[in-house]
Scaffold this active site. Sequence first.
Site, PDB file in Angstrom:
ATOM      1  N   GLU A  75      -4.305   7.468  -3.060  1.00 22.02           N
ATOM      2  CA  GLU A  75      -4.659   7.094  -4.976  1.00 22.02           C
ATOM      3  C   GLU A  75      -5.814   7.663  -4.708  1.00 22.02           C
ATOM      4  OE1 GLU A  75      -4.191   2.846  -5.991  1.00 22.02           O
ATOM      5  OE2 GLU A  75      -2.119   2.724  -4.537  1.00 22.02           O
ATOM      6  N   HIS A 123      -1.916   0.582 -10.044  1.00 18.41           N
ATOM      7  CA  HIS A 123      -2.524  -0.521  -9.095  1.00 18.41           C
ATOM      8  C   HIS A 123      -2.861  -1.375  -9.758  1.00 18.41           C
ATOM      9  CE1 HIS A 123      -4.182  -1.064  -4.845  1.00 18.41           C
ATOM     10  NE2 HIS A 123      -3.930  -1.783  -5.209  1.00 18.41           N
ATOM     11  N   ARG A 138       1.220  -1.070   0.223  1.00 23.18           N
ATOM     12  CA  ARG A 138       0.060  -0.053   0.223  1.00 23.18           C
ATOM     13  C   ARG A 138       1.221   1.332   0.005  1.00 23.18           C
ATOM     14  NH1 ARG A 138      -3.615  -2.358  -1.922  1.00 23.18           N
ATOM     15  NH2 ARG A 138      -5.609  -3.381  -0.141  1.00 23.18           N
TER      16      ARG A 138
HETATM   17  O1  LIG Z   1      -4.673  -3.708  -4.067  1.00 24.08           O
HETATM   18  C1  LIG Z   1      -5.549  -4.619  -3.835  1.00 24.08           C
HETATM   19  C2  LIG Z   1      -5.688  -6.229  -2.551  1.00 24.08           C
HETATM   20  O2  LIG Z   1      -5.579  -5.459  -0.809  1.00 24.08           O
HETATM   21  O3  LIG Z   1      -5.873  -7.392  -2.642  1.00 24.08           O
END
Ligand SMILES: O=CC(=O)O
Length: 329
Positions: free
Chosen positions: A275, A293, A246
């Site tokens: 984001e 992402h 993240r």
């Molecule tokens: O970023 C995507 C997830 O956490 O599955």
Amino acid sequence: MEESQAHGNKLHEVLVLGSPWVFPVLHSQFSNRFHFLKPFLSSLSLLQFLSSYAQSIQALLIPGGCLHLTSAVLDCLPALKLVVTTSTGVDHLDLPELRRRQIAIAYVPDLYSEDVADLAVGLLIDVLRRVSAGDRFLRLGLRPTKGDFPPLGLKLSGKRVGIVGLGQIGSKVAKRLEGFDCKISYNSRTKKPLVPYSYYSNVHELASNCDGLVICCGLTEETRHMINREVMVALGKDGVIINVGRGAIIDEKAMVECLIKGEIGGVGLDVFENEPEIPEELFNLDNVVLSPHVAVITHETSVELSKLVVDNLEAFFSNKPLVTPLPNN
Ligand SMILES: O=CC(=O)O
């Protein structure tokens, strides 16, 4: 409404928030079983839409990442009983608040780890060997034969790589990098008994002993800004960072400064702190590889995910146990 009327009987209504990437597959295959409410296609604000159309909604679908399921949103959904998130990470959900409201959660435990590990290694190769930078070089009309110098990269083979978070994804990244003769170390909350890699309880020490870091952990209050300026300086001016966890695990402002000052060698980022915002400065840096992402997204996975989402929804609407409930929820 049109879909339920077309089938003459009432379909179960599912609210879709934040335009999850699985939605097109889901919609094309399952709109005969569910009526999907899509505020992202409406001209109303989210709260206006929910107050007007979602009072009786019992189930909602939400992606991970940028959209946060806040109390303000939940207040507009008095009948809500189920949240299905299409993510493994649940940092966008207010878990205590959902628990307090007795709303169940289904998530995606381990569908994505291969795809995320593949992309992490892809980004690492790209940043080190400058694949995207070389692509830009050629597209600009530059040629080695004309005396232009292509951007030379650094080796991956034999590099010391530190994995931050040796869970499902981190372990698969490590396994892939063993194939490149990399020397793997890791940081995680606890030392793993059966793992052959060197363990560092402290991420600063890990960085001091590595040429690159691959961030694979989840975002928690403990991991927020764990990769701070000191850690980046410890990694060094040729050191690279890959982030498929993240965005907020890295102090993004400090990272931009370190990149501009040449205090780290480069970064490959699939996730960002705020984001969908991406710091402007990153677009002008040739040692930065950006990815929107998409680490979890492949065609194959979208088909499997769509099935998992529907299995959870069907279980909920027929009063059966969820297929993939979030533990301790
Ligand atoms: O970023 C995507 C997830 O956490 O599955």
